[in-house]
Design a protein around this motif. Structure first.
Motif, PDB file in Angstrom:
ATOM      1  N   THR A 190       0.367   0.844  15.550  1.00  0.00           N
ATOM      2  CA  THR A 190       0.485  -0.235  14.562  1.00  0.00           C
ATOM      3  C   THR A 190      -0.185  -1.501  15.058  1.00  0.00           C
ATOM      4  OG1 THR A 190       2.561   0.645  13.687  1.00  0.00           O
ATOM      5  CG2 THR A 190       2.122  -1.693  13.289  1.00  0.00           C
ATOM      6  N   LEU A 234      -3.361  -3.493  13.421  1.00  0.00           N
ATOM      7  CA  LEU A 234      -3.342  -4.908  13.062  1.00  0.00           C
ATOM      8  C   LEU A 234      -4.507  -5.658  13.696  1.00  0.00           C
ATOM      9  CD1 LEU A 234       0.491  -5.610  13.363  1.00  0.00           C
ATOM     10  CD2 LEU A 234      -0.856  -5.575  11.248  1.00  0.00           C
ATOM     11  N   ALA A 235      -4.826  -5.295  14.936  1.00  0.00           N
ATOM     12  CA  ALA A 235      -5.969  -5.919  15.612  1.00  0.00           C
ATOM     13  C   ALA A 235      -7.275  -5.546  14.917  1.00  0.00           C
ATOM     14  CB  ALA A 235      -6.000  -5.512  17.083  1.00  0.00           C
ATOM     15  N   LYS A 295      -7.730  -4.917  11.858  1.00  0.00           N
ATOM     16  CA  LYS A 295      -7.818  -5.625  10.579  1.00  0.00           C
ATOM     17  C   LYS A 295      -7.986  -7.133  10.754  1.00  0.00           C
ATOM     18  CE  LYS A 295      -4.918  -2.277   8.126  1.00  0.00           C
ATOM     19  NZ  LYS A 295      -3.602  -2.048   7.470  1.00  0.00           N
ATOM     20  N   GLY A 296      -7.984  -7.591  12.011  1.00  0.00           N
ATOM     21  CA  GLY A 296      -8.148  -9.010  12.272  1.00  0.00           C
ATOM     22  C   GLY A 296      -6.877  -9.823  12.144  1.00  0.00           C
ATOM     23  N   LYS A 297      -5.729  -9.156  12.025  1.00  0.00           N
ATOM     24  CA  LYS A 297      -4.455  -9.874  11.898  1.00  0.00           C
ATOM     25  C   LYS A 297      -3.868 -10.244  13.247  1.00  0.00           C
ATOM     26  CE  LYS A 297      -3.403  -7.913   7.385  1.00  0.00           C
ATOM     27  NZ  LYS A 297      -2.426  -7.199   6.531  1.00  0.00           N
ATOM     28  N   LEU A 298      -4.389  -9.630  14.308  1.00  0.00           N
ATOM     29  CA  LEU A 298      -4.037  -9.957  15.688  1.00  0.00           C
ATOM     30  C   LEU A 298      -5.305  -9.926  16.511  1.00  0.00           C
ATOM     31  CD1 LEU A 298      -0.949  -7.692  16.584  1.00  0.00           C
ATOM     32  CD2 LEU A 298      -0.910 -10.150  16.188  1.00  0.00           C
ATOM     33  N   THR A 299      -5.329 -10.683  17.578  1.00  0.00           N
ATOM     34  CA  THR A 299      -6.428 -10.500  18.514  1.00  0.00           C
ATOM     35  C   THR A 299      -6.165  -9.237  19.319  1.00  0.00           C
ATOM     36  OG1 THR A 299      -5.373 -11.748  20.303  1.00  0.00           O
ATOM     37  CG2 THR A 299      -6.700 -13.002  18.707  1.00  0.00           C
ATOM     38  N   LEU A 328       7.374  -8.095   7.829  1.00  0.00           N
ATOM     39  CA  LEU A 328       6.929  -8.790   6.613  1.00  0.00           C
ATOM     40  C   LEU A 328       8.013  -9.652   5.983  1.00  0.00           C
ATOM     41  CD1 LEU A 328       4.850  -5.960   4.894  1.00  0.00           C
ATOM     42  CD2 LEU A 328       4.055  -7.771   6.420  1.00  0.00           C
ATOM     43  N   LYS A 383      10.316 -12.270   6.349  1.00  0.00           N
ATOM     44  CA  LYS A 383      10.433 -13.312   7.373  1.00  0.00           C
ATOM     45  C   LYS A 383      11.767 -14.053   7.312  1.00  0.00           C
ATOM     46  CE  LYS A 383       6.159 -12.879   8.966  1.00  0.00           C
ATOM     47  NZ  LYS A 383       5.830 -12.579  10.373  1.00  0.00           N
TER      48      LYS A 383
END
Length: 517
Positions: A64, A68-69, A71-75, A162, A164
Protein backbone atom coordinates in the motif's frame (compact mmCIF):
# COMPACT_ATOMS: atom_id res chain seq x y z
CA UNK A 1 8.47 -4.31 35.42
CA UNK A 2 7.74 -3.86 39.12
CA UNK A 3 10.12 -0.90 39.27
CA UNK A 4 8.43 0.98 36.45
CA UNK A 5 6.47 4.06 37.46
CA UNK A 6 2.69 3.79 37.32
CA UNK A 7 2.23 7.59 37.20
CA UNK A 8 0.27 8.58 34.09
CA UNK A 9 0.49 12.36 34.43
CA UNK A 10 3.40 12.68 31.99
CA UNK A 11 1.60 10.83 29.20
CA UNK A 12 0.28 13.81 27.17
CA UNK A 13 3.76 15.32 26.87
CA UNK A 14 5.13 11.99 25.62
CA UNK A 15 2.65 11.74 22.72
CA UNK A 16 4.84 13.76 20.38
CA UNK A 17 8.10 11.96 21.09
CA UNK A 18 9.55 8.55 20.34
CA UNK A 19 6.80 5.97 20.79
CA UNK A 20 6.33 2.26 20.41
CA UNK A 21 2.73 1.40 19.57
CA UNK A 22 1.22 -2.06 19.24
CA UNK A 23 -1.93 -2.95 17.35
CA UNK A 24 -3.62 -6.22 18.28
CA UNK A 25 -5.75 -7.36 15.37
CA UNK A 26 -4.50 -7.08 11.81
CA UNK A 27 -7.80 -6.77 9.96
CA UNK A 28 -8.93 -3.73 8.03
CA UNK A 29 -9.19 -1.47 11.08
CA UNK A 30 -6.00 -2.67 12.77
CA UNK A 31 -4.00 -2.36 9.55
CA UNK A 32 -5.36 1.13 8.94
CA UNK A 33 -4.33 2.27 12.42
CA UNK A 34 -0.88 0.75 11.94
CA UNK A 35 -0.48 2.57 8.61
CA UNK A 36 -1.26 6.06 9.88
CA UNK A 37 0.86 5.57 13.02
CA UNK A 38 3.89 4.43 11.01
CA UNK A 39 3.50 7.40 8.66
CA UNK A 40 3.45 9.65 11.75
CA UNK A 41 6.87 8.42 12.84
CA UNK A 42 5.69 5.88 15.41
CA UNK A 43 7.26 2.42 15.67
CA UNK A 44 4.43 -0.10 15.23
CA UNK A 45 4.23 -3.75 16.28
CA UNK A 46 1.36 -5.70 14.73
CA UNK A 47 0.02 -8.83 16.43
CA UNK A 48 -2.78 -11.20 15.49
CA UNK A 49 -3.88 -14.45 17.12
CA UNK A 50 -4.16 -16.07 13.68
CA UNK A 51 -0.92 -17.66 12.51
CA UNK A 52 0.82 -15.56 9.90
CA UNK A 53 -1.93 -12.91 9.76
CA UNK A 54 0.19 -10.10 11.20
CA UNK A 55 3.09 -10.81 8.83
CA UNK A 56 0.69 -10.84 5.87
CA UNK A 57 -0.78 -7.53 7.02
CA UNK A 58 2.68 -5.94 7.21
CA UNK A 59 3.38 -7.19 3.70
CA UNK A 60 0.12 -5.70 2.42
CA UNK A 61 0.86 -2.41 4.16
CA UNK A 62 4.24 -2.30 2.44
CA UNK A 63 2.51 -2.71 -0.90
CA UNK A 64 0.00 0.00 0.00
CA UNK A 65 2.79 2.41 0.90
CA UNK A 66 4.59 1.66 -2.37
CA UNK A 67 1.37 2.26 -4.30
CA UNK A 68 0.85 5.61 -2.56
CA UNK A 69 4.40 6.61 -3.46
CA UNK A 70 3.87 5.56 -7.08
CA UNK A 71 0.79 7.79 -7.25
CA UNK A 72 2.73 10.74 -5.83
CA UNK A 73 0.78 10.83 -2.57
CA UNK A 74 3.94 10.02 -0.59
CA UNK A 75 7.58 10.47 -1.30
CA UNK A 76 9.52 7.27 -1.81
CA UNK A 77 11.56 8.14 1.27
CA UNK A 78 8.47 8.56 3.44
CA UNK A 79 7.03 5.26 2.23
CA UNK A 80 10.27 3.40 2.94
CA UNK A 81 10.63 5.00 6.37
CA UNK A 82 7.07 4.06 7.31
CA UNK A 83 7.57 0.50 6.11
CA UNK A 84 10.71 0.24 8.24
CA UNK A 85 8.68 1.15 11.32
CA UNK A 86 6.25 -1.75 10.83
CA UNK A 87 6.96 -5.14 12.40
CA UNK A 88 4.91 -8.28 12.97
CA UNK A 89 5.23 -10.13 16.28
CA UNK A 90 3.96 -13.59 17.13
CA UNK A 91 3.41 -13.39 20.89
CA UNK A 92 1.64 -10.89 23.13
CA UNK A 93 4.71 -11.03 25.38
CA UNK A 94 6.61 -9.23 22.61
CA UNK A 95 4.54 -6.12 23.42
CA UNK A 96 5.94 -5.73 26.93
CA UNK A 97 7.93 -2.56 26.19
CA UNK A 98 5.20 -0.70 24.28
CA UNK A 99 3.96 2.75 25.28
CA UNK A 100 0.44 2.11 23.99
CA UNK A 101 -1.49 -0.95 22.80
CA UNK A 102 -4.51 -0.44 20.55
CA UNK A 103 -6.97 -3.34 20.47
CA UNK A 104 -8.77 -3.88 17.16
CA UNK A 105 -10.15 -7.39 17.47
CA UNK A 106 -13.66 -8.81 17.08
CA UNK A 107 -16.49 -6.67 18.54
CA UNK A 108 -17.16 -8.99 21.46
CA UNK A 109 -17.05 -7.87 25.09
CA UNK A 110 -15.76 -11.15 26.54
CA UNK A 111 -12.98 -11.38 23.95
CA UNK A 112 -11.84 -7.81 24.56
CA UNK A 113 -11.89 -8.19 28.35
CA UNK A 114 -9.87 -11.40 28.16
CA UNK A 115 -7.29 -9.71 25.92
CA UNK A 116 -6.89 -6.74 28.27
CA UNK A 117 -6.52 -9.02 31.28
CA UNK A 118 -3.67 -10.80 29.54
CA UNK A 119 -2.07 -7.57 28.35
CA UNK A 120 -2.21 -6.10 31.84
CA UNK A 121 0.05 -8.85 33.13
CA UNK A 122 2.59 -8.25 30.36
CA UNK A 123 2.99 -4.54 29.67
CA UNK A 124 4.47 -1.75 31.78
CA UNK A 125 2.24 -0.07 34.39
CA UNK A 126 2.39 3.20 32.41
CA UNK A 127 1.43 1.58 29.11
CA UNK A 128 -1.87 2.91 27.74
CA UNK A 129 -4.44 0.28 26.77
CA UNK A 130 -6.83 1.58 24.10
CA UNK A 131 -9.82 -0.08 22.51
CA UNK A 132 -11.08 0.67 19.01
CA UNK A 133 -14.57 -0.51 19.93
CA UNK A 134 -17.43 1.18 18.10
CA UNK A 135 -20.38 -0.12 20.10
CA UNK A 136 -19.21 -1.58 23.42
CA UNK A 137 -18.73 0.22 26.72
CA UNK A 138 -15.16 1.25 27.44
CA UNK A 139 -15.99 1.08 31.16
CA UNK A 140 -17.21 -2.51 30.78
CA UNK A 141 -14.09 -3.51 28.85
CA UNK A 142 -11.87 -2.10 31.62
CA UNK A 143 -13.96 -3.56 34.45
CA UNK A 144 -12.07 -6.04 36.62
CA UNK A 145 -8.59 -4.87 35.63
CA UNK A 146 -6.11 -3.92 38.33
CA UNK A 147 -5.49 -0.58 36.60
CA UNK A 148 -8.67 0.38 34.69
CA UNK A 149 -7.59 4.01 34.80
CA UNK A 150 -5.19 3.43 31.90
CA UNK A 151 -7.91 2.09 29.57
CA UNK A 152 -9.69 4.42 27.11
CA UNK A 153 -11.47 4.26 23.81
CA UNK A 154 -9.64 5.16 20.61
CA UNK A 155 -12.36 4.82 17.98
CA UNK A 156 -11.33 5.20 14.35
CA UNK A 157 -13.59 4.90 11.30
CA UNK A 158 -13.22 2.76 8.21
CA UNK A 159 -11.17 3.31 6.08
CA UNK A 160 -8.83 4.70 8.73
CA UNK A 161 -6.38 6.54 6.42
CA UNK A 162 -9.24 8.40 4.69
CA UNK A 163 -11.67 9.03 7.54
CA UNK A 164 -9.78 11.79 9.33
CA UNK A 165 -11.61 11.56 12.64
CA UNK A 166 -10.95 9.64 15.86
CA UNK A 167 -12.92 9.64 19.09
CA UNK A 168 -10.91 9.43 22.34
CA UNK A 169 -13.34 8.05 24.89
CA UNK A 170 -13.24 8.44 28.68
CA UNK A 171 -14.47 5.42 30.60
CA UNK A 172 -15.80 6.10 34.09
CA UNK A 173 -12.44 5.14 35.61
CA UNK A 174 -10.14 6.49 32.87
CA UNK A 175 -7.38 8.83 34.03
CA UNK A 176 -7.84 12.13 32.11
CA UNK A 177 -4.16 12.07 31.19
CA UNK A 178 -4.72 8.87 29.21
CA UNK A 179 -7.39 10.49 27.04
CA UNK A 180 -5.25 13.60 26.61
CA UNK A 181 -2.44 11.34 25.40
CA UNK A 182 -4.72 9.65 22.87
CA UNK A 183 -6.05 12.99 21.63
CA UNK A 184 -2.48 14.15 21.02
CA UNK A 185 -1.58 10.84 19.36
CA UNK A 186 -4.63 11.06 17.09
CA UNK A 187 -3.63 14.57 16.01
CA UNK A 188 -0.06 13.39 15.43
CA UNK A 189 -1.47 10.73 13.08
CA UNK A 190 -3.13 13.46 11.02
CA UNK A 191 -6.67 13.04 12.34
CA UNK A 192 -9.11 15.40 13.99
CA UNK A 193 -9.33 14.03 17.52
CA UNK A 194 -12.42 14.67 19.65
CA UNK A 195 -13.12 13.72 23.26
CA UNK A 196 -16.26 11.79 24.20
CA UNK A 197 -17.83 10.27 27.28
CA UNK A 198 -18.38 6.54 27.38
CA UNK A 199 -21.99 6.38 26.18
CA UNK A 200 -23.66 4.14 23.56
CA UNK A 201 -22.51 5.23 20.12
CA UNK A 202 -20.06 7.82 21.53
CA UNK A 203 -20.50 10.89 19.28
CA UNK A 204 -20.73 9.87 15.63
CA UNK A 205 -22.77 6.67 15.85
CA UNK A 206 -25.03 8.36 18.41
CA UNK A 207 -25.55 11.49 16.28
CA UNK A 208 -26.20 9.39 13.18
CA UNK A 209 -29.36 7.80 14.62
CA UNK A 210 -31.70 10.50 13.34
CA UNK A 211 -31.03 10.25 9.59
CA UNK A 212 -31.96 6.63 8.94
CA UNK A 213 -34.57 6.15 11.64
CA UNK A 214 -36.62 9.24 10.68
CA UNK A 215 -36.43 8.32 6.99
CA UNK A 216 -37.71 4.85 7.89
CA UNK A 217 -40.51 6.48 9.89
CA UNK A 218 -41.50 8.53 6.81
CA UNK A 219 -41.50 5.38 4.71
CA UNK A 220 -43.58 3.51 7.29
CA UNK A 221 -46.14 6.34 7.30
CA UNK A 222 -46.50 6.13 3.52
CA UNK A 223 -45.43 9.74 3.03
CA UNK A 224 -43.27 8.87 0.01
CA UNK A 225 -41.44 5.95 -1.57
CA UNK A 226 -37.88 5.24 -0.46
CA UNK A 227 -36.32 6.55 -3.67
CA UNK A 228 -38.37 9.76 -3.41
CA UNK A 229 -37.15 10.34 0.14
CA UNK A 230 -33.57 9.79 -1.02
CA UNK A 231 -33.97 12.30 -3.83
CA UNK A 232 -35.54 14.92 -1.59
CA UNK A 233 -32.81 14.70 1.05
CA UNK A 234 -30.02 14.74 -1.52
CA UNK A 235 -31.36 17.53 -3.70
CA UNK A 236 -32.92 19.88 -1.16
CA UNK A 237 -30.98 19.27 2.07
CA UNK A 238 -27.63 18.47 0.44
CA UNK A 239 -26.83 14.99 1.77
CA UNK A 240 -24.33 13.08 -0.37
CA UNK A 241 -26.32 9.85 -0.14
CA UNK A 242 -29.98 9.38 0.62
CA UNK A 243 -30.71 7.41 3.81
CA UNK A 244 -31.82 4.29 1.92
CA UNK A 245 -28.79 4.41 -0.38
CA UNK A 246 -26.67 4.66 2.76
CA UNK A 247 -28.42 1.72 4.45
CA UNK A 248 -27.83 -0.35 1.30
CA UNK A 249 -24.17 0.64 1.24
CA UNK A 250 -23.44 -0.13 4.90
CA UNK A 251 -25.67 -3.28 4.68
CA UNK A 252 -28.50 -4.09 7.06
CA UNK A 253 -26.59 -6.96 8.68
CA UNK A 254 -24.32 -4.20 10.02
CA UNK A 255 -26.65 -1.22 10.44
CA UNK A 256 -29.78 -2.87 11.81
CA UNK A 257 -28.03 -4.47 14.81
CA UNK A 258 -26.45 -1.09 15.57
CA UNK A 259 -29.89 0.58 15.46
CA UNK A 260 -31.29 -2.03 17.83
CA UNK A 261 -28.23 -2.00 20.11
CA UNK A 262 -28.23 1.77 20.66
CA UNK A 263 -32.03 1.79 21.10
CA UNK A 264 -31.85 -0.90 23.80
CA UNK A 265 -28.71 0.49 25.46
CA UNK A 266 -30.61 3.74 25.97
CA UNK A 267 -33.49 1.78 27.54
CA UNK A 268 -35.82 2.20 24.58
CA UNK A 269 -35.28 5.93 24.11
CA UNK A 270 -37.94 6.88 21.48
CA UNK A 271 -35.52 9.13 19.59
CA UNK A 272 -33.59 6.03 18.49
CA UNK A 273 -36.56 3.73 17.77
CA UNK A 274 -35.93 1.43 14.75
CA UNK A 275 -38.65 0.26 12.37
CA UNK A 276 -39.80 -3.35 11.82
CA UNK A 277 -39.11 -3.15 8.08
CA UNK A 278 -35.33 -3.43 8.39
CA UNK A 279 -35.61 -6.51 10.62
CA UNK A 280 -37.88 -8.12 8.02
CA UNK A 281 -35.47 -7.25 5.22
CA UNK A 282 -32.57 -8.65 7.24
CA UNK A 283 -34.47 -11.90 7.79
CA UNK A 284 -35.12 -12.10 4.05
CA UNK A 285 -31.45 -11.53 3.20
CA UNK A 286 -32.18 -8.19 1.51
CA UNK A 287 -29.25 -6.52 3.23
CA UNK A 288 -28.16 -4.13 0.51
CA UNK A 289 -25.68 -3.61 -2.27
CA UNK A 290 -23.45 -6.58 -1.42
CA UNK A 291 -26.44 -8.96 -1.68
CA UNK A 292 -27.67 -7.47 -4.96
CA UNK A 293 -30.84 -6.19 -3.32
CA UNK A 294 -31.80 -4.04 -0.39
CA UNK A 295 -34.12 -1.10 -0.75
CA UNK A 296 -32.78 -0.87 -4.30
CA UNK A 297 -31.87 -3.68 -6.69
CA UNK A 298 -28.31 -3.91 -8.02
CA UNK A 299 -27.13 -5.42 -11.29
CA UNK A 300 -23.35 -5.73 -11.76
CA UNK A 301 -22.99 -3.35 -8.81
CA UNK A 302 -25.12 -0.68 -10.49
CA UNK A 303 -28.05 0.69 -8.52
CA UNK A 304 -31.45 0.59 -10.21
CA UNK A 305 -32.81 3.97 -11.27
CA UNK A 306 -36.31 5.40 -11.12
CA UNK A 307 -37.64 7.77 -13.75
CA UNK A 308 -38.85 11.18 -12.68
CA UNK A 309 -42.62 11.47 -13.10
CA UNK A 310 -43.58 13.50 -16.14
CA UNK A 311 -44.77 17.00 -15.35
CA UNK A 312 -48.43 17.61 -16.21
CA UNK A 313 -49.28 20.28 -18.77
CA UNK A 314 -51.83 21.81 -16.41
CA UNK A 315 -51.24 25.31 -14.99
CA UNK A 316 -53.33 27.28 -12.49
CA UNK A 317 -55.05 30.45 -13.64
CA UNK A 318 -53.61 32.17 -10.58
CA UNK A 319 -51.95 31.29 -7.28
CA UNK A 320 -52.61 32.51 -3.75
CA UNK A 321 -49.85 32.04 -1.13
CA UNK A 322 -50.54 31.92 2.60
CA UNK A 323 -48.87 34.57 4.73
CA UNK A 324 -49.07 32.50 7.95
CA UNK A 325 -45.29 32.07 7.82
CA UNK A 326 -43.99 35.41 6.47
CA UNK A 327 -40.54 34.13 5.46
CA UNK A 328 -42.14 31.16 3.69
CA UNK A 329 -44.56 33.47 1.90
CA UNK A 330 -41.70 35.65 0.70
CA UNK A 331 -39.67 32.69 -0.60
CA UNK A 332 -42.64 31.06 -2.30
CA UNK A 333 -43.76 34.29 -3.97
CA UNK A 334 -40.22 34.91 -5.31
CA UNK A 335 -40.13 31.40 -6.79
CA UNK A 336 -43.60 31.66 -8.32
CA UNK A 337 -42.84 35.04 -9.89
CA UNK A 338 -39.67 33.60 -11.43
CA UNK A 339 -41.85 30.85 -12.94
CA UNK A 340 -44.21 33.44 -14.44
CA UNK A 341 -47.20 32.58 -12.26
CA UNK A 342 -50.10 35.02 -11.94
CA UNK A 343 -50.40 35.82 -8.25
CA UNK A 344 -53.62 36.34 -6.36
CA UNK A 345 -52.56 38.95 -3.79
CA UNK A 346 -55.81 39.22 -1.90
CA UNK A 347 -56.05 38.66 1.84
CA UNK A 348 -58.21 35.62 1.06
CA UNK A 349 -57.93 33.41 -2.03
CA UNK A 350 -60.30 33.91 -4.93
CA UNK A 351 -62.62 31.04 -5.77
CA UNK A 352 -60.51 29.81 -8.70
CA UNK A 353 -57.02 30.28 -7.19
CA UNK A 354 -54.64 27.41 -6.41
CA UNK A 355 -53.79 27.84 -2.71
CA UNK A 356 -50.21 27.24 -1.56
CA UNK A 357 -49.23 26.96 2.10
CA UNK A 358 -45.64 26.80 3.33
CA UNK A 359 -45.84 24.52 6.37
CA UNK A 360 -43.31 25.00 9.16
CA UNK A 361 -43.58 21.80 11.15
CA UNK A 362 -47.25 21.49 10.16
CA UNK A 363 -49.01 19.35 7.59
CA UNK A 364 -51.23 20.67 4.81
CA UNK A 365 -54.36 19.44 6.54
CA UNK A 366 -53.65 21.47 9.69
CA UNK A 367 -52.80 24.55 7.63
CA UNK A 368 -56.15 24.29 5.85
CA UNK A 369 -58.07 23.91 9.11
CA UNK A 370 -56.24 26.72 10.94
CA UNK A 371 -56.46 29.14 8.03
CA UNK A 372 -59.94 28.24 6.79
CA UNK A 373 -58.74 27.23 3.31
CA UNK A 374 -60.50 24.97 0.83
CA UNK A 375 -58.52 21.71 1.13
CA UNK A 376 -59.53 20.56 -2.36
CA UNK A 377 -57.44 23.31 -3.97
CA UNK A 378 -54.63 23.61 -1.40
CA UNK A 379 -51.12 22.12 -1.56
CA UNK A 380 -48.02 22.58 0.57
CA UNK A 381 -44.65 23.76 -0.75
CA UNK A 382 -41.34 23.22 1.06
CA UNK A 383 -39.35 26.44 0.96
CA UNK A 384 -37.27 25.84 4.10
CA UNK A 385 -34.64 24.05 2.00
CA UNK A 386 -33.08 24.51 -1.44
CA UNK A 387 -35.62 24.66 -4.28
CA UNK A 388 -33.09 25.04 -7.11
CA UNK A 389 -32.48 21.31 -7.73
CA UNK A 390 -35.85 19.92 -6.62
CA UNK A 391 -39.19 21.15 -5.37
CA UNK A 392 -41.37 19.28 -2.90
CA UNK A 393 -45.16 19.55 -3.02
CA UNK A 394 -47.39 17.94 -0.38
CA UNK A 395 -51.05 17.13 -0.85
CA UNK A 396 -53.68 16.54 1.83
CA UNK A 397 -56.19 13.67 1.63
CA UNK A 398 -58.68 16.18 0.25
CA UNK A 399 -56.49 17.82 -2.41
CA UNK A 400 -58.14 17.40 -5.81
CA UNK A 401 -56.28 15.75 -8.71
CA UNK A 402 -56.68 19.01 -10.64
CA UNK A 403 -54.97 21.10 -7.94
CA UNK A 404 -52.19 18.52 -7.63
CA UNK A 405 -51.61 18.57 -11.39
CA UNK A 406 -51.65 22.38 -11.55
CA UNK A 407 -49.11 22.69 -8.74
CA UNK A 408 -46.82 20.03 -10.21
CA UNK A 409 -47.01 21.50 -13.71
CA UNK A 410 -46.30 25.05 -12.60
CA UNK A 411 -43.41 24.20 -10.27
CA UNK A 412 -41.76 21.97 -12.90
CA UNK A 413 -42.24 24.47 -15.74
CA UNK A 414 -38.56 25.50 -15.74
CA UNK A 415 -37.38 21.87 -15.95
CA UNK A 416 -36.72 21.42 -12.23
CA UNK A 417 -37.95 18.03 -10.97
CA UNK A 418 -40.85 18.01 -8.53
CA UNK A 419 -41.55 15.39 -5.85
CA UNK A 420 -45.20 15.15 -4.89
CA UNK A 421 -45.63 13.57 -1.45
CA UNK A 422 -48.55 12.69 0.79
CA UNK A 423 -49.37 14.89 3.75
CA UNK A 424 -46.74 14.88 6.48
CA UNK A 425 -46.22 16.98 9.56
CA UNK A 426 -42.91 18.68 8.79
CA UNK A 427 -42.91 17.33 5.22
CA UNK A 428 -39.64 15.36 4.65
CA UNK A 429 -36.44 17.38 4.94
CA UNK A 430 -37.56 19.44 7.94
CA UNK A 431 -38.51 16.29 9.85
CA UNK A 432 -35.20 14.58 9.20
CA UNK A 433 -32.93 17.57 9.79
CA UNK A 434 -34.82 18.68 12.91
CA UNK A 435 -34.39 15.16 14.32
CA UNK A 436 -30.65 15.26 13.60
CA UNK A 437 -30.28 18.70 15.21
CA UNK A 438 -32.29 17.60 18.24
CA UNK A 439 -30.18 14.49 18.86
CA UNK A 440 -26.97 16.51 18.54
CA UNK A 441 -28.40 19.05 20.99
CA UNK A 442 -29.08 16.25 23.47
CA UNK A 443 -25.51 14.97 23.07
CA UNK A 444 -24.36 18.45 24.06
CA UNK A 445 -26.93 18.59 26.89
CA UNK A 446 -25.63 15.31 28.32
CA UNK A 447 -22.02 16.60 28.16
CA UNK A 448 -20.99 13.65 26.02
CA UNK A 449 -18.82 16.02 23.99
CA UNK A 450 -18.18 19.73 23.51
CA UNK A 451 -20.53 21.41 20.98
CA UNK A 452 -17.76 22.22 18.51
CA UNK A 453 -16.43 18.64 18.74
CA UNK A 454 -19.90 17.26 18.01
CA UNK A 455 -20.05 19.24 14.77
CA UNK A 456 -16.48 18.34 13.78
CA UNK A 457 -17.03 14.66 14.47
CA UNK A 458 -20.33 14.45 12.60
CA UNK A 459 -19.09 16.38 9.57
CA UNK A 460 -15.99 14.20 9.23
CA UNK A 461 -17.48 10.92 10.40
CA UNK A 462 -20.83 11.05 8.61
CA UNK A 463 -20.20 13.48 5.75
CA UNK A 464 -23.27 15.63 6.50
CA UNK A 465 -23.36 18.93 4.61
CA UNK A 466 -23.14 20.86 7.91
CA UNK A 467 -22.39 20.09 11.52
CA UNK A 468 -25.81 19.51 13.13
CA UNK A 469 -25.57 22.35 15.65
CA UNK A 470 -24.34 24.82 13.03
CA UNK A 471 -27.12 23.57 10.74
CA UNK A 472 -29.63 24.31 13.46
CA UNK A 473 -28.22 27.83 13.69
CA UNK A 474 -28.46 28.21 9.92
CA UNK A 475 -32.14 27.23 9.90
CA UNK A 476 -32.75 29.08 13.17
CA UNK A 477 -32.99 27.35 16.52
CA UNK A 478 -36.52 28.72 16.95
CA UNK A 479 -37.51 27.25 13.57
CA UNK A 480 -36.15 23.81 14.48
CA UNK A 481 -37.89 24.03 17.86
CA UNK A 482 -41.21 24.86 16.17
CA UNK A 483 -40.89 21.90 13.80
CA UNK A 484 -40.26 19.53 16.71
CA UNK A 485 -43.07 20.97 18.85
CA UNK A 486 -45.57 20.59 16.02
CA UNK A 487 -44.37 17.04 15.34
CA UNK A 488 -44.73 16.11 18.99
CA UNK A 489 -48.16 17.73 19.25
CA UNK A 490 -49.52 16.10 16.10
CA UNK A 491 -48.14 12.61 16.72
CA UNK A 492 -48.09 12.47 20.53
CA UNK A 493 -44.72 10.72 20.13
CA UNK A 494 -42.00 11.58 22.69
CA UNK A 495 -39.53 10.85 19.92
CA UNK A 496 -39.88 14.50 18.91
CA UNK A 497 -39.62 16.13 22.34
CA UNK A 498 -37.14 18.99 22.04
CA UNK A 499 -33.86 18.80 23.92
CA UNK A 500 -33.54 21.38 26.72
CA UNK A 501 -30.30 22.48 25.02
CA UNK A 502 -32.25 23.43 21.90
CA UNK A 503 -35.24 24.93 23.71
CA UNK A 504 -33.22 27.22 25.99
CA UNK A 505 -30.97 28.52 23.21
CA UNK A 506 -33.95 29.13 20.96
CA UNK A 507 -35.70 31.07 23.73
CA UNK A 508 -32.58 33.13 24.51
CA UNK A 509 -31.60 33.72 20.88
CA UNK A 510 -28.26 31.94 21.36
CA UNK A 511 -26.29 29.79 18.96
CA UNK A 512 -26.64 26.04 19.50
CA UNK A 513 -22.84 25.98 19.68
CA UNK A 514 -22.94 28.13 22.82
CA UNK A 515 -21.55 26.13 25.73
CA UNK A 516 -22.04 26.91 29.40
CA UNK A 517 -19.36 27.72 31.94
Amino acid sequence: MQNQSSDLSSLPARAGGALRLAVVGSGVMGSGIAQIAALAGVDVLLHDARDGAAAQAVERLGQTLEALAAKGKLTQEAAQAARARLSAVQALADLKDCDVVVEAIVENLDAKRALFRELESLVRPDCVLATNTSSLSVTAIAAGLQRPQRVAGFHFFNPVPLMKIVEAVDGLLTDPAVTEFLLALGRRCGHTAVRAKDTPGFIVNHAGRGYGTEALRLLAEGVAEFHQIDRILRDTAGFKLGPFELLDLTALDVSHPVMESIYHQYYEEPRFRPQPLTRQMLAAGLVGRKAGRGFYRYADGKQESFDEPAAPAARPARVWVSQAWPAGHERAVALLRALGATLDEGDRPAGDSLCIVTPLGLDVTTCCVRQGLDPARTVGLDVLFDTRRRRVVATSPATSPAARAEAHGLLASDGTPVSVIRDSTGLVAARVVATIVNIASEIAQQRIAAPADIDRAVTLGLGYPHGPLAWGDQLGAATVLQVLEELQASTGDPRYRPSPWLRRRAQLGLSLLTDEA
